[in-house]
Design a protein around this motif. Structure first.
Motif, short mmCIF file in Angstrom:
data_model
loop_
_atom_site.label_atom_id
_atom_site.label_comp_id
_atom_site.label_asym_id
_atom_site.label_seq_id
_atom_site.Cartn_x
_atom_site.Cartn_y
_atom_site.Cartn_z
N SER A 100 1.41 19.76 -8.98
CA SER A 100 1.02 20.97 -8.23
C SER A 100 -0.47 21.01 -7.91
N VAL A 101 -0.98 19.88 -7.45
CA VAL A 101 -2.37 19.78 -7.02
C VAL A 101 -2.40 19.09 -5.66
N THR A 102 -3.56 18.99 -5.06
CA THR A 102 -3.68 18.31 -3.78
C THR A 102 -3.81 16.80 -3.99
N VAL A 103 -3.56 16.05 -2.93
CA VAL A 103 -3.77 14.60 -2.97
C VAL A 103 -5.23 14.31 -3.29
N ASP A 104 -6.16 15.07 -2.71
CA ASP A 104 -7.57 14.88 -3.02
C ASP A 104 -7.85 15.08 -4.50
N VAL A 138 0.82 8.43 -5.30
CA VAL A 138 -0.22 9.45 -5.22
C VAL A 138 0.36 10.76 -4.68
N VAL A 139 1.13 10.68 -3.62
CA VAL A 139 1.72 11.88 -3.02
C VAL A 139 2.71 12.53 -4.00
N ASP A 148 0.84 -1.21 0.00
CA ASP A 148 0.00 0.00 0.00
C ASP A 148 0.87 1.25 0.00
N SER A 149 1.98 1.19 0.72
CA SER A 149 2.86 2.36 0.82
C SER A 149 3.39 2.78 -0.56
#
Length: 146
Positions: A61-65, A53-54, A46-47
């Motif tokens: 230059s966007v959020t994780v969401d 993703v991170v 999973d890591s």
């Protein structure tokens, strides 16, 4: 995490942002899997997925969401392109039925992918907004991103 998820993330980045962006994300995430090398039915930590993703959020230059929302939008077409459209179509004729049947889909996948550790979903009516659904999510793995 199933390799299918990581493969989808790779295809998303390459399709929307190019191979150079994917290489930068892989490098930042410490991912050593060769291009197009994720085994769809393989199992990855999973890591490793979280790191991708991170790294994608930082590189784009966007959020994780934002990355997760973009992934969700892309995932449906990805699964259709991989030939899972008939399986997805028989899940239900309404959004609520479809969401309610995700557990059955995951049970089916569990039989052929025993290393999988699938989440559980359930729906309830939202009492605040007429016709709205509250979707609940539970995983023994916990929240992967916080």
């Amino acid at each position: 995490m199933l390799g299918l998820i990581n493969d989808c993330a790779e295809q998303l980045v390459i399709t929307k942002f190019g191979i150079e962006a994917w290489h930068a994300i892989k490098k930042a995430a410490g991912c050593e899997v060769k291009d197009h090398g994720f085994e769809q039915h393989g199992h990855y930590p999973d890591s490793a997925t979280v790191d991708i993703v991170v790294a994608a959020a930082k590189a784009l230059s966007v959020t994780v969401d934002d990355v997760l929302e973009l992934f969700g939008e892309f995932f449906l077409q990805y699964t259709i392109d991989k030939g899972y459209d008939n399986l997805l179509r028989c899940q239900g004729s309404t959004l609520r039925l479809w969401l309610s049947n995700l557990n059955a889909l995951h049970d089916h996948l569990q039989s052929s992918l025993p290393a999988g550790n699938f989440p559980v979903f359930w729906c309830e009516n939202c009492e605040v907004f007429d016709g709205a659904i509250i979707l609940h999510y539970y995983s023994v793995r916990g929240a992967l991103l916080g």
